[in-house]
Design an enzyme around this catalytic site. Structure first.
Site, PDB file in Angstrom:
ATOM      1  N   ASN A 182       0.849  -1.412  -0.121  1.00 23.27           N
ATOM      2  CA  ASN A 182      -0.470  -0.138  -0.341  1.00 23.27           C
ATOM      3  C   ASN A 182       0.270   1.327   0.170  1.00 23.27           C
ATOM      4  OD1 ASN A 182      -1.910   1.644   1.356  1.00 23.27           O
ATOM      5  ND2 ASN A 182      -3.377   0.715   1.491  1.00 23.27           N
ATOM      6  N   HIS A 210       0.745   6.344   1.534  1.00 25.89           N
ATOM      7  CA  HIS A 210       1.743   7.247   2.880  1.00 25.89           C
ATOM      8  C   HIS A 210       2.979   7.512   1.797  1.00 25.89           C
ATOM      9  CE1 HIS A 210      -0.137   5.779   6.442  1.00 25.89           C
ATOM     10  NE2 HIS A 210       1.304   5.966   6.779  1.00 25.89           N
ATOM     11  N   HIS A 229      -5.293   3.759  -1.900  1.00 22.62           N
ATOM     12  CA  HIS A 229      -7.523   3.993  -0.987  1.00 22.62           C
ATOM     13  C   HIS A 229      -7.210   5.329  -2.521  1.00 22.62           C
ATOM     14  CE1 HIS A 229      -9.819   4.149   2.663  1.00 22.62           C
ATOM     15  NE2 HIS A 229     -10.579   4.897   1.572  1.00 22.62           N
ATOM     16  N   ARG A 233      -9.474   7.665  -1.328  1.00 19.86           N
ATOM     17  CA  ARG A 233     -10.786   8.570  -0.610  1.00 19.86           C
ATOM     18  C   ARG A 233     -11.578   9.629  -1.591  1.00 19.86           C
ATOM     19  NH1 ARG A 233      -8.968   7.412   4.940  1.00 19.86           N
ATOM     20  NH2 ARG A 233     -10.844   8.727   5.223  1.00 19.86           N
ATOM     21  N   ARG A 249      -7.272  12.802   0.206  1.00 21.95           N
ATOM     22  CA  ARG A 249      -6.217  12.974   0.653  1.00 21.95           C
ATOM     23  C   ARG A 249      -4.510  12.751   1.003  1.00 21.95           C
ATOM     24  NH1 ARG A 249      -7.358  10.140   6.193  1.00 21.95           N
ATOM     25  NH2 ARG A 249      -9.199  11.891   6.152  1.00 21.95           N
ATOM     26  N   GLU A 295      -8.733   0.567  -3.238  1.00 18.94           N
ATOM     27  CA  GLU A 295      -9.555   0.140  -2.354  1.00 18.94           C
ATOM     28  C   GLU A 295     -10.604   1.144  -2.660  1.00 18.94           C
ATOM     29  OE1 GLU A 295      -7.479   0.986   1.641  1.00 18.94           O
ATOM     30  OE2 GLU A 295      -5.985  -0.965   1.440  1.00 18.94           O
ATOM     31  N   THR A 311      -8.011   4.434   7.363  1.00 15.04           N
ATOM     32  CA  THR A 311      -9.135   3.273   7.866  1.00 15.04           C
ATOM     33  C   THR A 311      -9.628   2.252   9.076  1.00 15.04           C
ATOM     34  OG1 THR A 311      -9.147   2.659   5.500  1.00 15.04           O
ATOM     35  CG2 THR A 311     -10.337   1.712   6.927  1.00 15.04           C
ATOM     36  N   GLU A 342     -10.688  -8.813   2.642  1.00 14.42           N
ATOM     37  CA  GLU A 342     -10.205  -8.877   3.436  1.00 14.42           C
ATOM     38  C   GLU A 342     -10.326  -8.595   5.122  1.00 14.42           C
ATOM     39  OE1 GLU A 342      -7.531  -5.986   1.810  1.00 14.42           O
ATOM     40  OE2 GLU A 342      -6.610  -5.144   4.470  1.00 14.42           O
ATOM     41  N   HIS A 400      -4.193  -4.931   7.608  1.00  9.19           N
ATOM     42  CA  HIS A 400      -4.204  -3.237   8.422  1.00  9.19           C
ATOM     43  C   HIS A 400      -3.455  -3.383   9.776  1.00  9.19           C
ATOM     44  CE1 HIS A 400      -5.337   0.205   9.864  1.00  9.19           C
ATOM     45  NE2 HIS A 400      -6.062   0.894   8.779  1.00  9.19           N
ATOM     46  N   GLY A 401      -2.540  -2.332  10.224  1.00  9.15           N
ATOM     47  CA  GLY A 401      -1.100  -3.023  11.229  1.00  9.15           C
ATOM     48  C   GLY A 401      -0.447  -3.731  11.336  1.00  9.15           C
ATOM     49  N   GLY A 441       0.856  -1.385   4.233  1.00  6.34           N
ATOM     50  CA  GLY A 441       1.360   0.416   4.028  1.00  6.34           C
ATOM     51  C   GLY A 441       2.296   0.242   5.626  1.00  6.34           C
TER      52      GLY A 441
END
Ligand code: PXP
Length: 240
Positions: free
Chosen positions: A7, A10, A43, A45, A49, A70, A101, A151, A191-192, A213
């Protein structure tokens, strides 16, 4: 072999901090693929952003392996996805005020909206994954909705503070994976996840794809900084 989707949101976040042209997420995608990434995850959004429309279109042309987009169920974003045609669309929840998210998409509560978005994505020939909590009811609904994959969000596991809590969350990921596989769904996770907590997740039988990511981009900044400074010193020295 589990697929790794990198991902790169960032990278775009850093660019947007200056409203500048660098770092370009397209360049980052190429380097991630050279490093062995099996796919690129972004993603788009609603507030743009980080990743923007230009990135999505250029990444579609650049990433010929697996581009995973995403997105929320918002009409405008679904329309862009249908037009750009990523290899995979992962539906996620989205709130403007969140930092990232937060938790999975509640497809039980929002079944109609998810079904509508999925119908449009399927009509455009795009495979759909649903980002959900490790919860049996959510998986059942994913099956009913005709998703190709779920996911399963690993935030509760990655944020667990004690060994016991981590084990509880890991069990829940394991059970959810088993249940989803039995239902004929492909299982992705993310995630994480980081360099230390990824091993236990990668050992869960049936997991096919991990989307990571923050920890990869964070490490890239640190392992790349020394070389970047050396090259700037060299640029200054060469000019003197
Ligand atoms: N999967 C989904 C659905 C996400 O929304 C994110 C964060 O954008 C990730 C995976 C990657 O999470 P992290 O940046 O914490 O590795």
């Amino acid at each position: 072999m589990i697929r790794l989707g990198v991902n790169i949101d960032h990278v775009a976040t850093l660019r947007q901090a200056r409203r500048a042209l660098e770092p370009d997420p397209v360049h980052a995608a190429v380097l991630a693929l050279l490093g062995g990434a099996d796919g690129i995850t972004i993603h788009l959004r609603e507030d743009r952003r980080h990743i923007n429309d230009r990135d999505v279109r250029l990444l579609r042309q650049t990433v010929t392996s697996l581009l995973n987009l995403e997105l929320s169920v918002a009409d405008e974003i679904v329309a862009i996805a249908c037009d750009v045609k990523p290899d995979q669309a992962t539906l996620v929840p989205e709130r403007r005020e969140e930092v990232t998210t937060e938790g999975g998409l509640d497809i039980v509560a929002h079944q109609a909206a998810v079904a509508k978005a999925m119908e449009r994505l399927h009509a455009a020939g795009i495979a759909v994954a649903l980002f959900i909590d490790p919860d049996i009811r959510q998986i059942e609904v994913a099956k009913i909705l005709g998703a190709k994959a779920v996911e399963i969000q690993t935030a509760r596991y990655s944020e667990a503070k004690t060994h016991d809590a981590r084990l509880t969350e890991l069990n829940s990921l394991q059970e959810s994976t088993e249940f989803a596989k039995q239902a004929g769904l492909n299982v992705h996770m993310g995630h994480g996840l980081n360099y230390t907590n990824v091993a236990a997740v990668a050992q869960i039988p049936g997991v096919e794809e991990l989307n990571i990511g923050h920890s990869i981009v964070s490490r890239a900044v640190l392992v790349g900084l020394e070389r970047a400074v050396r090259e700037m010193k060299e640029a200054i020295r060469a000019a003197q």
